[in-house]
Design a protein around this motif. Structure first.
Motif, short mmCIF file in Angstrom:
data_model
loop_
_atom_site.label_atom_id
_atom_site.label_comp_id
_atom_site.label_asym_id
_atom_site.label_seq_id
_atom_site.Cartn_x
_atom_site.Cartn_y
_atom_site.Cartn_z
N TYR A 1 0.86 -1.18 0.00
CA TYR A 1 0.00 0.00 0.00
C TYR A 1 0.90 1.23 0.00
O TYR A 1 1.75 1.37 0.90
CB TYR A 1 -0.93 -0.01 1.22
N GLN B 1 -13.60 -2.72 -1.12
CA GLN B 1 -12.80 -1.63 -1.72
C GLN B 1 -12.76 -0.39 -0.81
O GLN B 1 -11.76 0.30 -0.73
CB GLN B 1 -13.37 -1.25 -3.08
N LEU B 2 -13.88 -0.15 -0.12
CA LEU B 2 -13.90 0.99 0.80
C LEU B 2 -12.85 0.83 1.89
O LEU B 2 -12.15 1.78 2.25
CB LEU B 2 -15.27 1.05 1.49
N GLU C 1 -10.11 -0.97 1.82
CA GLU C 1 -8.76 -0.82 1.25
C GLU C 1 -8.44 0.66 1.00
O GLU C 1 -7.33 1.11 1.26
CB GLU C 1 -8.65 -1.60 -0.06
N LYS C 2 -9.45 1.38 0.52
CA LYS C 2 -9.26 2.82 0.25
C LYS C 2 -8.96 3.55 1.56
O LYS C 2 -8.05 4.37 1.66
CB LYS C 2 -10.54 3.38 -0.39
N ALA D 1 -5.44 2.63 2.80
CA ALA D 1 -4.42 3.30 2.00
C ALA D 1 -4.39 4.79 2.34
O ALA D 1 -3.32 5.40 2.48
CB ALA D 1 -4.71 3.09 0.51
N GLY D 2 -5.57 5.39 2.53
CA GLY D 2 -5.65 6.83 2.85
C GLY D 2 -5.01 7.13 4.20
O GLY D 2 -4.25 8.09 4.34
N HIS E 1 -11.10 7.71 6.27
CA HIS E 1 -10.58 7.82 4.89
C HIS E 1 -11.34 6.97 3.88
O HIS E 1 -10.86 6.74 2.78
CB HIS E 1 -9.09 7.47 4.86
N PHE E 2 -12.52 6.53 4.24
CA PHE E 2 -13.34 5.73 3.29
C PHE E 2 -13.59 6.54 2.03
O PHE E 2 -13.83 7.72 2.06
CB PHE E 2 -14.70 5.39 3.92
#
Ligand SMILES: NC(=O)C1=CN([C@@H]2O[C@H](COP(=O)(O)OP(=O)(O)OC[C@H]3O[C@@H](n4cnc5c(N)ncnc54)[C@H](OP(=O)(O)O)[C@@H]3O)[C@@H](O)[C@H]2O)C=CC1
Ligand SMILES: O=C(O)CCC(=O)C(=O)O
Ligand SMILES: [Mg+2]
Length: 473
Positions: A134, A429-430, A432-433, A436-437, A472-473
């Protein structure tokens, strides 16, 4: 009927058809909090998964959590030495998909691993451990982004079957005696070898069925990956353990070149085909010389065999795989286990799925996780045809337990694997986003904070990191 637990009064069971889960919008999912840092990382994970499902689907989908017990918590609830109660096994059997924190296993004596037991009891034969980077995650590796591998570890046999005898016991002595006096002398290739009389003995069964069902899953997964990642590497120490690890390799190739003949090419086949593509007039003997190191020093009979192999490959594969068509197939190759540990560091981009036996997979999954940020970032799933249990790669990290300190990323990402397995990819995906954020904004726990330059001080707590992911979603 359970003894000491109660399933949620709302929600629906996940069922299985042809090895795949059929998932309702309101599944009941059992969870085990886990020992040690499970106390910290499970609540963080639950919070993130719930928030992701809510954000992605509103009221349309919801996980109904079912608390079940294993490890220390089970002993508190069910009584002394009740580490893995029948209630727990029954709930996993009934509901099919579960998620767990880590469980302690003492070294030497004491109970055998509850984690391994759960995998064996439920025949969760594939331990799947993705290691991907990431952006922004600090790493001891210079180019961590080049590593993107998925470890497919056989999960039910090898020395993890746990069939072993302690040194100096009656049974160990009896077995050693039998081997020394009877089996070894009657196996000429063992020469005059003898097992020391004071040895402990362990058994390493590697079966054809166990090896091939694992490799089958690995190839099926490879077929879903982007073209440049369609590779399966059979990892083994078959030069030393010829009939166990060597057999794993041979059975892997056998499966790839029979069941998946149209979809796969082996590395050796690709050399033979590309030799002919580069020089259509190349003789069979010259082609054989180019693919077989030391061709000229082997016996004439062996040379004939290699030439015959080259001919057979060109005869049978040229139409379907020749003229570069093999480049669109899943590449199946093999690497010796010690070598793959350096290969994932020196040439990480050349690997995708690593299919391994149990022990090698255990080692390499920690090593690969280290390259992309450490065990706090190492998720995992144990998958069978009728059941799946999701858990992090790491253990209970006892020195950090209860301090709200460790990185829950590993279990949260295991939750992401679970959401993907359920087909809830929007929620996955949310998360993971969000993860990562949070990392990109240096909102990280101690493990990542200490590796960042400049060092992030103070780091986030475990629970704060969970909130940062949601933010960070
Ligand atoms: N599936 C399972 O439940 C597993 C259970 N175990 C069991 O766990 C117990 C403890 O094993 P141990 O050898 O200490 O190995 P662990 O994997 O539990 O921990 C080793 C080290 O890894 C780092 N680490 C682990 N988890 C995290 C995390 N979430 N965030 C950040 N860093 C982390 C820590 O390093 P540092 O302190 O340097 O920061 C920790 O000290 C044993 O009983 C073992 O058998 C082991 C593996 C899997
Ligand atoms: O069960 C255990 O205690 C250790 C297992 C382990 O290390 C693993 O599965 O990666
Ligand atoms: Mg391990």
């Amino acid at each position: 009927m359970y003894d000491k637990i109660t399933a949620p009064s709302v929600g629906t069971k996940i069922t299985f058809k042809d090895g795949e889960p059929i998932v309702p919008d309101d599944p009941i999912i059992p969870f085990i909090r886990g020992d040690g840092t499970g106390y910290d990382i499970w609540p963080a994970t639950q919070k993130v998964l719930e928030a992701a499902v809510k954000t992605a689907y509103g009221d349309k989908k919801k996980i109904n959590w079912f608390k079940i017990y294993a490890g220390d918590e089970a002993c508190e609830h069910y009584g002394q030495f009740q580490y893995l109660p029948e209630d727990t096994l029954q709930a996993i059997r009934e509901y099919g998909v579960a998620i767990k924190g880590p469980l302690t296993t003492p070294v030497g004596g004491g109970i055998r691993s509850l984690n391994v037991a759960l995998r064996q009891i439920n025949d969760l034969y594939a331990c799947v451990r993705p290691c991907r980077y990431y952006p922004g995650t600090p790493s001891p590796h210079k180019y961590p982004e080049r590593l993107d591998v998925i470890i497919y570890r056989e999960n039910t046999e090898d020395i993890y079957l746990g069939i072993e005898w302690k040194a100096e016991t009656e049974t160990a002595k009896k077995l050693i005696d039998f081997l020394n006096q009877d089996l070894i002398p009657n196996t000429p290739e063992h020469g005059k070898k003898q097992i020391p009389l004071d040895a402990g003995i362990g058994i390493k069964p590697i079966s054809k069925k166990g090896s091939q069902r694992l490799v089958r899953r690995a190839i099926k997964h490879a077929l879903q990956l982007p073209e440049n990642k369609q590779m399966v590497t059979l990892v083994h120490k078959g030069n030393i353990m010829k009939y166990t690890e060597g057999a794993f390799r041979d059975w892997g190739y056998e499966l790839a070149t029979t069941e998946f003949r149209q979809e796969c090419v082996t590395e050796r086949e690709s050399w033979i085909l590309s030799n002919k593509e580069n020089n259509p007039d190349l003789s069979l003997e010259e082609n054989a010389r180019q693919v077989e190191p030391g061709f000229d020093s082997v016996t004439p009979q062996r040379r004939e065999e290699i030439i015959a192999e080259v001919k057979a490959i060109l005869d049978t594969l040229w139409d379907s795989h020749g003229d570069g068509k093999w480049k669109q197939k899943v590449m199946v190759n093999d690497r010796i286990a010690d070598s793959i540990f350096q290969q994932i560091q020196t040439r990480p981009e050349e690997y995708s799925i690593l299919a391994t036996m149990n022990l090698n997979g255990d080692y390499i999954s920690d090593a690969a996780a280290a390259l992309v940020g450490g065990l706090g970032m190492g998720p995992g799933a144990n998958i069978g045809d009728q059941c799946a249990i999701f858990e992090a790669t790491h253990g209970t990290a006892p020195k950090h337990a209860g301090l709200d300190r460790v990185n829950p990323g590993s279990l949260i990402l295991s939750g992401v694997m679970m959401l993907e397995y359920l087909g809830w990819s929007e929620a996955a995906q949310l998360v993971e986003k969000g993860l990562a954020g949070a990392i990109a904004h240096k909102k990280v726990t101690y493990d990542l904070a200490r590796m960042m330059t400049p060092k992030v001080d103070p780091p986030l707590k475990c629970s704060e990191f969970a909130q940062a992911i949601i933010d960070h979603f």
